[in-house]
Design a protein around this motif. Structure first.
Motif, PDB file in Angstrom:
ATOM      1  N   SER A 568       0.772  -0.880  -0.078  1.00  0.00           N
ATOM      2  CA  SER A 568       0.016   0.116   0.021  1.00  0.00           C
ATOM      3  C   SER A 568       0.786   1.337  -0.095  1.00  0.00           C
ATOM      4  O   SER A 568       2.183   1.218   0.529  1.00  0.00           O
ATOM      5  CB  SER A 568      -0.970   0.011   1.225  1.00  0.00           C
ATOM      6  N   TYR A 570       0.331   5.623   0.782  1.00  0.00           N
ATOM      7  CA  TYR A 570      -0.739   6.599   0.826  1.00  0.00           C
ATOM      8  C   TYR A 570      -0.413   7.907   0.709  1.00  0.00           C
ATOM      9  O   TYR A 570       1.039   8.337   0.909  1.00  0.00           O
ATOM     10  CB  TYR A 570      -1.288   6.418   2.280  1.00  0.00           C
ATOM     11  N   VAL A 642     -11.500   1.339  -0.951  1.00  0.00           N
ATOM     12  CA  VAL A 642     -10.820   1.152  -2.157  1.00  0.00           C
ATOM     13  C   VAL A 642     -11.657   0.214  -3.155  1.00  0.00           C
ATOM     14  O   VAL A 642     -12.177  -0.314  -2.789  1.00  0.00           O
ATOM     15  CB  VAL A 642      -9.382   0.699  -2.083  1.00  0.00           C
ATOM     16  N   HIS A 650      -4.685  -2.232  -9.949  1.00  0.00           N
ATOM     17  CA  HIS A 650      -4.686  -2.072  -8.555  1.00  0.00           C
ATOM     18  C   HIS A 650      -5.962  -1.479  -7.888  1.00  0.00           C
ATOM     19  O   HIS A 650      -6.753  -0.981  -8.619  1.00  0.00           O
ATOM     20  CB  HIS A 650      -3.360  -1.360  -8.053  1.00  0.00           C
ATOM     21  N   GLU A 652      -7.812   1.335  -5.494  1.00  0.00           N
ATOM     22  CA  GLU A 652      -7.400   2.742  -5.002  1.00  0.00           C
ATOM     23  C   GLU A 652      -8.624   3.343  -4.650  1.00  0.00           C
ATOM     24  O   GLU A 652      -9.881   3.033  -4.891  1.00  0.00           O
ATOM     25  CB  GLU A 652      -6.939   3.401  -6.257  1.00  0.00           C
ATOM     26  N   ARG A 667      -5.517   9.942  -0.563  1.00  0.00           N
ATOM     27  CA  ARG A 667      -5.740   8.886  -1.250  1.00  0.00           C
ATOM     28  C   ARG A 667      -4.945   7.777  -0.779  1.00  0.00           C
ATOM     29  O   ARG A 667      -3.921   7.709  -0.379  1.00  0.00           O
ATOM     30  CB  ARG A 667      -4.937   9.665  -2.740  1.00  0.00           C
ATOM     31  N   GLU A 669      -3.347   3.500  -2.492  1.00  0.00           N
ATOM     32  CA  GLU A 669      -3.386   2.475  -3.587  1.00  0.00           C
ATOM     33  C   GLU A 669      -3.112   1.348  -3.044  1.00  0.00           C
ATOM     34  O   GLU A 669      -2.044   1.108  -2.091  1.00  0.00           O
ATOM     35  CB  GLU A 669      -2.409   2.984  -4.697  1.00  0.00           C
TER      36      GLU A 669
END
Ligand SMILES: Cc1cc2nc3c(=O)[nH]c(=O)nc-3n(C[C@H](O)[C@H](O)[C@H](O)COP(=O)(O)OP(=O)(O)OC[C@H]3O[C@@H](n4cnc5c(N)ncnc54)[C@H](O)[C@@H]3O)c2cc1C
Length: 680
Positions: A568, A570, A642, A650, A652, A667, A669
């Motif tokens: 992850s 961020y 997400v 991926h 998100e 945000r 991912e």
């Protein structure tokens, strides 16, 4: 003696459960079994001032945690030995293995094994690397097949299906079969034919043991620590009958003693429940009996071979892993390099135990092991061992096997059924009742904590109801100018206590305290409501989020989430923070996702949900205080929501934090990194 026993038992029917007699011992909670589950429950209840008696059939505590001393005073664990997990960390929603925590509280020294600390080969026709590759492919195949399937198919059937798909010849098929056997079935104490592949993969505990942690001392040091301050264990009390109704439980033992309690916590092994040695009156409901019947209980035995001194010239932990010519005689061997003690442990599982080959002919079994060792160490002349010790859990009447596994006959709900209380009077704990961590000591420990909490809730619900009844009674009385308000309320309360609803551990509050507690309860209630409201204003609930349908979901983009290691990164304060790895396990039946990991803030656990239909994942990260960054880690939660991005391949979406001092979002991912490696 027998007459006296029969007399006592005859008197004990459900209709006259309340009949008291001087030779009936009464207590609030009775715990059957002093294994790790029984001891932990007793310890917690005692700490909370609840009167408890533990009944133990054997003359020792520990149950399947049992260590003996050799003539030379070597400590040999005949049952549990490993504290599973990577340095105590387990990827199942709990940050650390609670048994590991216990060792630290008890100051028990521990040693670490390295995951690749392994000497030796499987007796395979093909190279280990090639077979490992087949196995990895096979597991991916099984994972894919089981993900959307609802039927219970065994790992053995999947070996055959995979072999067909790959056009394997018989030699290749049986090589893969043996490898899968040692990697999966051996540890479950059974055969590949008996384990439900879907059940196994859906339950998180199977991914624990990548790096077992081994105690330097014997494992019983842990159960001794739990038992240390318990004064209420009755040894040699074999429970034979449990009579129960909605108010009380009476328990009879082989010695003719009768115990009466408000609650009974049954922690005996599943093997004992299966054997029907304990009679229940009335009989347990059919759903409970079915669960007992269908959940698997395996066989796993150890043989210790001892010498006067270490003769092997390797420092690896695992010596060898072997599938002998005979399917009935398979075992693997370990030696302990840390303490340099001159013993080797051999493990036998499943059919190898039940076929009795090894027990009926101990000499031949030992000879077979020595031959194997001799092949491994051709330049050393191995002399016969000086001492041999064998476990016999399989025939032990207080165990009848080693630990539970997910059988092909099992239904998904069975483990939940096994742990379900009856009449809120009979409660069940122990390794097999733990739906995630069955088969392990930490599973047993956590099951005890679960049941202790349930008892606590039951006690307190009664307490709260009593307070309300008393307060309302009091107000009614005062409004009617009844000057005996307090007395009436109290008498009522005492009456309830005397029929057994309230126990010795809880003191009667006076009217003032009752009023304060009522006000306190209202405050807590409104604070909880406020908390819920304020948490829900800036983001949808996780359940709502994963169920949100968007127009652009194509069928091939559904179900992109798989268990494994994820990365992850961020976005916060105008920059991305590095990719951090964490583990996530997905249970397709419950839709739950659990895992753990560590980032720049601290160590965390993850709990959440994922929808295959919308391809959305919503999880909550909970940091463990006092890990990593002490200025930023408050043990707080971060919610992450997400959705799948098929272009980027991926997930998100956004993270949200809401603490007393800070709230924010940004945000995030999530990218799949690799699948879990099978246990080595
Ligand atoms: C060979 C072997 C190796 C293992 N290795 C590991 C390992 O490395 N790591 C790990 O985490 N786990 C391991 N386990 C599993 C672990 O030992 C168990 O999961 C755990 O100890 C179970 O604890 P429990 O309290 O549920 O049951 P138990 O420990 O079995 O406790 C139940 C108690 O009930 C008592 N009892 C039974 N019948 C009666 C009766 N009628 N009346 C009164 N009392 C009764 C028993 O005597 C026992 O004391 C191993 C188990 C075996 C057998």
């Amino acid at each position: 003696h027998i007459e006296q026993y029969n007399y006592r038992v005859k008197r004990l029917t459900v209709d006259n459960l309340d009949s008291r007699s001087s030779d009936v011992r009464t207590t609030k909670v009775l715990i059957i079994g002093s294994g790790i589950a029984g001891l932990e429950a007793a310890r917690l209840l005692q700490q909370n001032g609840v009167e408890t008696i533990v009944l133990e059939a054997r003359n020792r505590t520990g149950g399947r945690v049992w260590s003996i001393r050799s003539k030379n005073n070597l400590m040999l664990d005949m049952g549990a030995r490993y504290i599973h997990g990577q340095y105590g960390s387990i990827p199942s929603g709990l940050l650390t293995n609670p048994v590991w925590d216990l060792t630290r509280s008890a100051n028990i020294s521990i040693c670490f094994g390295e995951p690749h600390d392994f000497l030796g080969t499987y007796p395979l026709y093909y190279s280990n690397i090639l077979v490992q590759k087949w196995y990895d492919e096979y597991m991916l195949f099984v994972r894919e097949e089981t993900r959307m399937s609802s039927s219970n198919i065994s790992f053995a059937d999947y070996v055959n299906l995979f072999a067909q798909k790959k056009h394997f010849n018989e030699k290749q098929r049986s090589t893969l079969y043996n490898f899968a056997y040692f990697t999966i079935a051996d540890r479950e104490g059974t055969e590949l034919e008996s384990i439900s592949a879907k059940g196994y993969l859906d339950r998180s505990s199977v991914f624990y043991g990548e790096e077992p942690v081994i105690c330097d001392t014997d494992f019983m040091a842990i159960t001794d620590y739990l038992a240390k301050n318990l004064t209420n264990i009755q040894f040699g009390e074999i429970v034979t009958k449990i009579d129960y109704n909605k108010n009380l439980v009476k328990v009879s033992t082989k010695n003719g003693q009768i115990y009466q309690a408000e609650f009974v916590l049954i922690t005996v092994p599943l093997g004992v429940l299966k054997s029907k040695q304990i009679e229940f009156n009335p009989q347990l409901p059919q759903w409970k009996l079915d669960a007992i019947d269908r959940i698997g209980f395996g066989y796993y035995e150890k043989i210790y071979l001892l010498w006067d001194q270490v003769w092997w010239n390797t420092t690896d932990y695992y010596f060898f892993q072997s599938a002998s010519k005979s399917i009935n005689l398979r075992y693997w061997i370990t030696a302990n390099k840390w303490n340099g003690k001159p013993f080797i442990t051999c493990f036998f599982a499943g059919k190898a135990v039940s076929s009795l080959t090894w027990k009926q002919n101990k000499n031949e079994t030992v000879k077979d092991i020595l031959d194997t060792l001799q092949k491994m160490f051709p330049n050393i002349k191995i002399t016969p061992p000086t001492e041999i010790y064998m476990s016999n859990w399989n025939e032990d009447p207080f165990s009848y096997g080693s630990y539970s596994y997910i059988s092909v006959n099992q239904k998904y709900e069975d483990p939940f059924r096994l742990s379900e209380p009856i009449n809120n009077r009979l409660l069940f704990a122990g390794e097999a009742t733990n739906t995630d961590t069955y088969g392990y000591t930490h599973g047993a420990l956590l099951s005890a904590r679960r049941e202790e909490l349930i008892m606590h809730i039951i006690f307190h619900i009664f307490l709260i109801i009593m307070i309300f009844i008393n307060v309302i009674g009091c107000q009614d009385a005062s409004s009617s100018r009844n000057s005996s308000c307090t007395r009436i309320g109290r008498n009522h309360f005492y009456h309830e206590r005397s029929i057994g609803l309230m126990g010795n551990g809880y003191q009667l509050p006076n009217t003032m305290i009752e009023h304060l507690m009522t006000i306190g309860l209202f405050i807590v209630f409104y604070m909880a409501l406020y908390q819920l409201w304020s948490n829900s204003i800036s983001m949808p609930s996780n359940e709502d989020y994963i169920n949100m349908l968007t127009n652009d979901i194509e069928e091939e983009n559904c179900g992109q989430f798989v268990s494994g290691f994820w990365l992850s990164r961020y976005y916060h304060y105008d920059r991305f923070y590095e990719p951090y790895q964490f583990s996530l396990l997905f249970n397709s039946q419950t839709r739950e996702v659990n895992g753990n990991g560590v980032d720049d803030i601290g160590k965390f656990v993850v709990n959440g949900i994922y929808s295959i239909n919308t391809n959305r994942l919503a999880i909550i990260k909970t940091y463990r205080e006092e890990t990593e960054n002490s200025t930023e880690n408050f043990g707080h939660n971060i919610t992450i929501q997400v959705a799948w991005n098929s272009n980027q391949y991926h997930f998100e979406g956004k993270w949200f934090i809401k603490t007393r001092n800070y709230s924010g979002d940004g945000r995030i991912e999530l990218k799949f990194e690799k699948s879990f490696r099978a246990m080595a």
